[in-house]
Write an enzyme that holds these catalytic residues in place. Structure first.
Site, PDB file in Angstrom:
ATOM      1  N   GLY A  18      12.291  54.238   7.629  1.00 24.97           N
ATOM      2  CA  GLY A  18      12.595  52.667   7.114  1.00 24.97           C
ATOM      3  C   GLY A  18      13.418  52.795   8.720  1.00 24.97           C
ATOM      4  CG  ASN A  19      14.356  56.436  11.773  1.00 28.66           C
ATOM      5  OD1 ASN A  19      13.601  56.277  10.409  1.00 28.66           O
ATOM      6  ND2 ASN A  19      14.282  56.655  12.413  1.00 28.66           N
TER       7      ASN A  19
ATOM      8  CE  LYS B  67      12.020  54.358  -4.289  1.00 31.46           C
ATOM      9  NZ  LYS B  67      12.352  54.959  -2.900  1.00 31.46           N
TER      10      LYS B  67
ATOM     11  CE  LYS C 130       8.346  56.670   4.364  1.00 29.88           C
ATOM     12  NZ  LYS C 130       8.362  57.096   5.177  1.00 29.88           N
TER      13      LYS C 130
ATOM     14  CE  LYS D 123      11.700  61.473   4.710  1.00 27.38           C
ATOM     15  NZ  LYS D 123      10.709  59.496   4.608  1.00 27.38           N
TER      16      LYS D 123
HETATM   17  P1  ADP Z   1      12.952  57.285   5.285  1.00 30.99           P
HETATM   18  O1  ADP Z   1      12.663  55.665   5.275  1.00 30.99           O
HETATM   19  O2  ADP Z   1      12.646  57.357   6.611  1.00 30.99           O
HETATM   20  O3  ADP Z   1      11.607  57.383   4.354  1.00 30.99           O
HETATM   21  P2  ADP Z   1      14.574  58.455   3.969  1.00 30.99           P
HETATM   22  O4  ADP Z   1      16.085  58.125   3.891  1.00 30.99           O
HETATM   23  O5  ADP Z   1      14.182  58.340   2.827  1.00 30.99           O
HETATM   24  O6  ADP Z   1      13.659  58.219   5.125  1.00 30.99           O
HETATM   25  O7  ADP Z   1      14.882  59.954   4.212  1.00 30.99           O
HETATM   26  C1  ADP Z   1      15.127  60.654   5.365  1.00 30.99           C
HETATM   27  C2  ADP Z   1      17.253  61.150   4.655  1.00 30.99           C
HETATM   28  O8  ADP Z   1      17.098  62.199   3.950  1.00 30.99           O
HETATM   29  C3  ADP Z   1      18.196  62.091   5.597  1.00 30.99           C
HETATM   30  O9  ADP Z   1      17.951  61.054   6.607  1.00 30.99           O
HETATM   31  C4  ADP Z   1      18.827  62.825   5.031  1.00 30.99           C
HETATM   32  O10 ADP Z   1      19.828  62.338   4.931  1.00 30.99           O
HETATM   33  C5  ADP Z   1      17.926  63.263   3.106  1.00 30.99           C
HETATM   34  N1  ADP Z   1      17.872  64.235   3.087  1.00 30.99           N
HETATM   35  C6  ADP Z   1      17.939  64.927   1.583  1.00 30.99           C
HETATM   36  N2  ADP Z   1      18.248  66.093   1.903  1.00 30.99           N
HETATM   37  C7  ADP Z   1      17.807  66.377   2.913  1.00 30.99           C
HETATM   38  C8  ADP Z   1      17.834  67.703   3.332  1.00 30.99           C
HETATM   39  N3  ADP Z   1      17.684  69.524   2.599  1.00 30.99           N
HETATM   40  N4  ADP Z   1      16.873  68.373   4.918  1.00 30.99           N
HETATM   41  C9  ADP Z   1      17.223  66.495   5.480  1.00 30.99           C
HETATM   42  N5  ADP Z   1      17.544  65.282   5.287  1.00 30.99           N
HETATM   43  C10 ADP Z   1      17.685  65.501   4.060  1.00 30.99           C
HETATM   44 MG    MG Z   2      14.708  55.320   3.692  1.00 27.20          MG
END
Ligand code: ADP
Ligand code: MG
Length: 321
Positions: free
Chosen positions: A9-10, A127, A211, A273
């Site tokens: 998203g970023n 979701k 995604k 992820k």
């Molecule tokens: P994207 O939009 O890139 O898919 P997400 O917001 O879905 O990103 O996922 C990234 C987020 O996951 C980070 O900003 C963090 O707050 C969160 N997060 C949750 N658990 C963890 C973890 N164990 N290690 C790192 N980040 C984590």
């Molecule tokens: Mg996100």
């Protein structure tokens, strides 16, 4: 070497998550700098991207305009956001390549991803998507057949199915473009969720696909050696948010799966992820990297964030250390 880069998203919104057109273009422009560097260095690059904030915006329009123009289903929202995000990524990447004197064409593919109509997600949607609404407004949408949940103080939120992606149906189109020398954007938002009917025909379904899980599938379908999941943190962290927090550097799949089973990675964010990284290397990928957007080029060329390797390679690395 072929690399699949999954943009979070970023890469497409401001740090506070706003997604005005100018914000999206500005964020994508920044994100395409390291991508263009990799293409210029000779890497065969495939891009995929999230679409959460963009679909969220479309859903609000659906709600507000429902009495004037017909609301469109979630698969249409997925297709529309693949189109608009693909468009701005193609523009930004072509410009970044031109600035480097690299003459490569970029194309975005509207990509459908097969899911199972019997996926448990359809019976029990989990979701959360879109904005929070007060109870009475949510009730109207529940009457229209949507599932909404009481999320306490912030209000009610729609929940939808997030079925397992089974096959990226348009991967062959992406492969043909790659073979013709294009840099390809595909499977945005995890792919447009579709099911196959008994007669073999394809139709869209009301769901969203993760995604990152979609990226792992696309990466293997296209024979990518490396998957980079680019997000807003530097890597996967054990004990995230605790004083004992420790970021993982290089880890093998079995060890990482063990940490996941211990609950280190949140289900709506880092969890998928980690799962995507594991699947990618289990299914023949050479390595998967979870890192921040700014470190994409380091991740591909050298080392950054959390690198996930198949078990045998990790042992080899350890043996030489
Ligand atoms: P994207 O939009 O890139 O898919 P997400 O917001 O879905 O990103 O996922 C990234 C987020 O996951 C980070 O900003 C963090 O707050 C969160 N997060 C949750 N658990 C963890 C973890 N164990 N290690 C790192 N980040 C984590
Ligand atoms: Mg996100």
């Amino acid at each position: 070497m072929r690399v699949l880069i999954a943009l979070g998203g970023n890469a497409m919104t401001t740090t506070d998550g706003r997604a005005r057109p100018g914000d999206q273009i500005a964020a994508v422009t920044v994100a395409m700098e390291p991508v263009a560097d990799l293409v210029a260095a000779g890497y065969d690059v495939v891009l995929t991207h999230g679409n959460g904030p963009q679909v969220g915006n479309l859903l609000v329009k659906n709600e507000l305009a429902a009495s004037v123009v017909p609301p469109v289903p979630l698969d249409w929202c997925g297709a529309q956001t693949q189109g608009t995000i693909g468009f701005i990524v193609v523009n930004a990447l072509e410009r970044a390549l031109a600035a480097r004197g690299v003459r490569r064409r970029v194309a975005a593919v509207v990509t459908r991803t097969l899911v199972d109509a019997g996926d448990p997600g359809f019976a029990r949607p989990t979701k959360p998507i879109g904005r929070y609404l007060p109870r009475d407004e949510a009730a109207v949408l529940v009457d229209h057949g949507e599932t909404w949940e009481d999320r306490g103080e912030r209000g009610w939120r729609r929940v939808v199915a997030s079925p397992e992606p089974l096959e990226v149906l348009d991967a062959p189109a992406a492969a043909a473009l790659l073979a013709a020398g294009f840099v390809v954007v595909a499977n945005g938002g995890g792919g447009i969720p579709v099911v196959r009917s008994a007669d073999g025909s394809i139709r869209g379904v009301e769901a969203v696909i993760d995604k990152d899980l979609g990226a792992a599938l696309l990466g293997r379908a296209l024979g990518a050696e490396t998957l980079v999941i680019a997000t807003d943190v530097d890597g996967a962290v054990l004990g995230y948010g605790t004083p004992e927090a420790r970021q993982l550097d290089t880890v093998d799949v079995a060890t990482l799966r063990g940490y996941a089973a211990e609950g280190h990675f949140a289900s709506g964010s880092m969890g998928p992820k980690v799962e995507a990284a594991c699947r990618f290397v289990e299914r023949g990928g050479r390595r998967a990297v979870i890192t921040s957007l700014t470190r994409i080029a380091d991740a591909v060329r050298d080392h950054a964030g959390t690198t996930v390797l198949p078990a045998d390679i990790t042992r080899e690395v350890a043996g030489h250390a």
